[in-house]
Design an enzyme around this catalytic site. Sequence first.
Site: not given
Length: 387
Positions: A35-36, A174, A130, A125
């Site tokens: 959604t971002d 993130d 990153s 994962s």
Amino acid sequence: MKETILAKFAEVFGDDKEARAYFAPGRVNLIGEHTDYNGGHVFPCALTIGTYGVARKREDSKLRFYSMNFENLGVIESSLEDLKPYKEADWTNYPKGVMWAFQEKGMQIPCGMDLLLNGNIPNGSGLSSSASVEVLTGFILRDMFGFDVTNQDLALIGQFSENKFNGVNCGIMDQFAIAMGKKDHAIFLDTADLSFEYAPISLEGAKIVIACSNKKRGLGDSKYNERRSECEQALAEIQSVKKIATLGDLQEAEFEEVKSAIDSDIRTKRAKHAVYENQRTMKAVAALKANDITAFGQLMNASHVSLRDDYEVTGIELDTLVEEAWKVEGVIGSRMTGAGFGGCTVSIVKDEAIDTFIAQVGKAYEAKIGYAADFYVVEIGDGPSVL
Ligand code: GLA
């Protein structure tokens, strides 16, 4: 950990005089997936696992990088005059990208550095190793050279470097979750304007359990970019009949009214996920505020179904982990988390069911997939820090 990384830094780079140690977390997203980049809401939190680093200024403009996670690669060298992505430069393209991004934004880095990293986020994962390296690098640059940037700026710079230097069109979730992390809180972020709210996560009698499929993302990055452009195209088609800025502007019923403007079944499914998932995320946060953890779990389950059937980013590994989790009594909710195509699932599991969960899901997964999954009972931690 601090002693271990300082000792290794001394071994690799001669001594550890004037070197400083740092940490930046990884993240898990509880709900609000894909959604971002659609102007929607996300609900991630920072973890207590992440990336540790030791850094020290140099007198010349050289950059020397060493990762304890890739010891076989040895010291990888570069310089401030050569901030370009190279395939052989491997993981160092992430810290280099952030240095490049600082310079692009007008912050000149005055000298080179030696940098050692050691992460305890399982690699590949989907727990944002990153983005953790990106935010850590930005945090180190600010600490070392006194650049006037906020943690929110560090998130935006990290995303900019990933988009423009490393070629992945990721959204802001993130880097934001990592840079702005807060112990025992998830971040309810509106990606349309970056307004956010911290929501306390007190799961009385339950914990967050991450199951790592051990399937690497592989072609994930190109599929990720493909999903993103499918949504952009669907948005443009809807905009021909309704004035909206992003898919996040639509409620479910509004979407149903305009969806015939989308000239492809696939794009209709993609856009549907983006719209419904955004609404689900808002409902999930409301449920959490009302202490209705059962409703929160059901919305997590519905999120997975939508990612599986409409967004098509799961695959047999993630579906097996989630569908086996749903069978275990004491599982409040379970879904894939992150970009998908491999990576991890996130589940909320009652304390007394955790051992059974790990044993049962682990056994069924290995029987079906042919290799084992890994399980982590995680805690929500703070953003980046100097150790
Ligand atoms: C990756 C991206 C994020 C987000 C998620 C999916 O983690 O880096 O920006 O789009 O996938 O929700």
